[in-house]
Scaffold this active site. Structure first.
Site: not given
Ligand code: NDP
Length: 243
Positions: A141, A154
């Site tokens: 990501s 995350y």
């Protein structure tokens, strides 16, 4: 560019980026095995592709369970005779402040986003090494490149995915390793868990900018379709307007 049909396994293919990648690669003529927990959604997807003349195999998969991931790889080998490509895509993002101490959700992110990727590597790497070729594509990501408030854990998992990918790439002389870092992408990622207000704010901030998951699927296909001696090691794909 190689147009050879490859045997591709995709984790987390019941929605979003995994689903779009399964569609793209199956339509391009690759042999695809799609795994996730929501098997009814996988069956629907296979039905839609069949109507289009493309073939997609599906199976239940829980990436947090090493036995399930080994069974996934074994099914791929049984169906296609080999596994050329594994796309480690499954992921979860229940956002919250660290001070809220949502320990179960931290562990869930670690289990799916980090352990899931490692389980995938462990399941396919021996076969790839034995054949002297293969390709592991890990979906990280933009949160693996920077940290934002409410995304500490995350982000930590996605930094880890990039570290694992780079380490594996450096070790490898025959197996290709690609890490793909999507920016805001229109999927179901913010629909599960996390702090409701934070998830809602994340959706509001990203919905307008977000790009379709097919944009990430095209990037993955670009890496997959390179010849064996060309490794696209990292791709960052985000909305033009994302800061
Ligand atoms: P979705 O929520 O739409 O898809 C997530 C997929 O992961 C689902 O198919 C889900 O399937 C699967 N999954 C979750 N837990 C498990 C598990 N234990 N075992 C197997 N599969 C699992 O989100 P995205 O498509 O956005 O997410 C795909 C990847 O892209 C993730 O790694 C995410 O972190 C990453 N990403 C997404 C971005 C975005 O803006 N959307 C940005 C950057 C990265 P099921 O529930 O059926 O098991």
């Amino acid at each position: 560019m190689s147009t050879q049909s490859k045997a591709v396994l995709i984790t987390g293919a019941s929605s979003g980026i995994g689903e779009a990648t399964a569609i793209h690669l199956a339509r391009a003529g690759h042999q695809v095995l799609a795994g996730a927990r929501r098997t009814e959604r996988l069956s629907d997807l296979a039905g839609r592709l069949r109507a289009d003349g493309a073939d997609l195999r599906t199976t239940h998969l829980d990436v947090t369970d090493p036995d399930s991931v080994h069974a996934f790889a074994a099914t791929g080998t049984e169906l296609f005779g080999r596994v050329d490509v594994l796309v480690n895509n499954a992921g979860v993002m229940p956002l919250s402040l660290v001070e809220d101490l949502r320990v179960d959700e931290w562990n869930q992110m670690i289990d799916v986003n980090i352990r899931g990727v490692l389980h995938g590597i462990a399941a396919v790497l021996p076969g790839m090494r034995e054949r002297g070729s293969g390709h592991i594509v890990n979906v990280a990501s933009v949160s693996g490149l920077r940290v934002d408030p409410t995304a500490a854990v995350y982000s930590a998992t996605k930094f880890a995915v990039r570290a694992i990918s780079e380490g594996l790439r450096q070790e490898s002389r025959d197996v290709r390793v690609t890490v793909v870092c999507p920016g805001f992408t229109r999927t179901e990622l913010t629909h599960q868990g996390g702090d409701a207000a934070v998830q809602q704010a994340a959706r509001a901030a990203t919905d307008e900018l977000a790009i379709p998951p097919s944009a990430i699927a095209r990037a993955i296909a670009f890496a997959v379709d390179q010849p064996a001696d060309v490794d696209v090691s990292e791709l960052v794909v985000r909305p033009t307007a994302q800061g």
